[in-house]
Design an enzyme around this catalytic site. Structure first.
Site, PDB file in Angstrom:
ATOM      1  CG  HIS A 184      -0.365   0.407   2.483  1.00  0.00           C
ATOM      2  ND1 HIS A 184       0.478  -0.406   3.210  1.00  0.00           N
ATOM      3  CD2 HIS A 184      -0.473   1.560   3.178  1.00  0.00           C
ATOM      4  CE1 HIS A 184       0.845   0.209   4.314  1.00  0.00           C
ATOM      5  NE2 HIS A 184       0.291   1.420   4.319  1.00  0.00           N
ATOM      6  CB  ALA A 202      22.564  -5.128  -1.456  1.00  0.00           C
ATOM      7  CE  LYS A 234      17.038   3.932 -14.793  1.00  0.00           C
ATOM      8  NZ  LYS A 234      15.927   4.296 -14.070  1.00  0.00           N
TER       9      LYS A 234
END
Length: 181
Positions: A66, A110, A130
């Protein structure tokens, strides 16, 4: 009697340490077989929107389902299902945002902030995350590194306290690396 007491304390500690995980599963989070990630943070409000596959490792990371950033002005909260496929590794201190699907065999580096879907068999890194390479490219590089470097390979079940200073010294010189089997 002392052993029973120590075992009791360990169980109590484990329950407290992994309380967020147990609460999330109890409230509907789906987790596959061979899952390691009890030490991460799972959305407390909507854990039933999280579906984690088999053979997944999530290291000290956060999964959110959420987003309340619109709540104060618009009185809406965004919800999104998070799906993590089989054989996924999520690196330390990563965050996965609502609505993200991570394909099977993916690796999340990480510290990554995963804001969009991750294709299967890819490695992603960064803020926002990415794609940086495929999983095959990643492992090809690791195989070459193992073959070409003077890498220390250790048996994780056989590292005694007496061996630790020597291993530390070896790893401290020339940026040494070790791999544990």
């Amino acid at each position: 009697l002392m052993t029973m007491f120590k075992n009791f304390l360990y169980v109590l500690y484990s329950r407290f340490r992994y309380a967020n995980y147990y609460r999330a599963v109890k409230r509907g989070m789906k987790v596959g077989k061979n899952f390691f990630g009890q030490n991460s943070i799972y959305d407390k409000n909507y854990p039933w929107l999280i579906n984690i596959g088999n053979n997944v490792t999530i290291t000290h990371s956060t999964i959110l389902t959420h987003d309340e950033s619109m709540k104060t002005k618009m009185n809406y909260t965004k919800l999104g299902v998070v799906v993590i496929g089989d054989n996924v590794f999520v690196g330390f201190n990563s965050t996965i945002l609502p609505g993200v699907h991570i394909g099977e065999n993916a690796i999340i580096a990480a510290g990554s902030l995963v804001t969009h879907d991750v294709d299967k068999n890819t490695v992603v890194a960064g803020v926002p995350a990415k794609q940086i390479k495929t999983v095959n490219e990643f492992f090809d590089g690791k195989y070459i590194e193992l073959q070409q470097s003077q890498t220390l390979i250790l048996d994780a079940t056989n590292i005694s306290k007496e061996m630790q200073p020597d291993i530390y010294a070896q790893l401290s010189t020339a940026h040494g690396k070790a791999y544990i089997k």
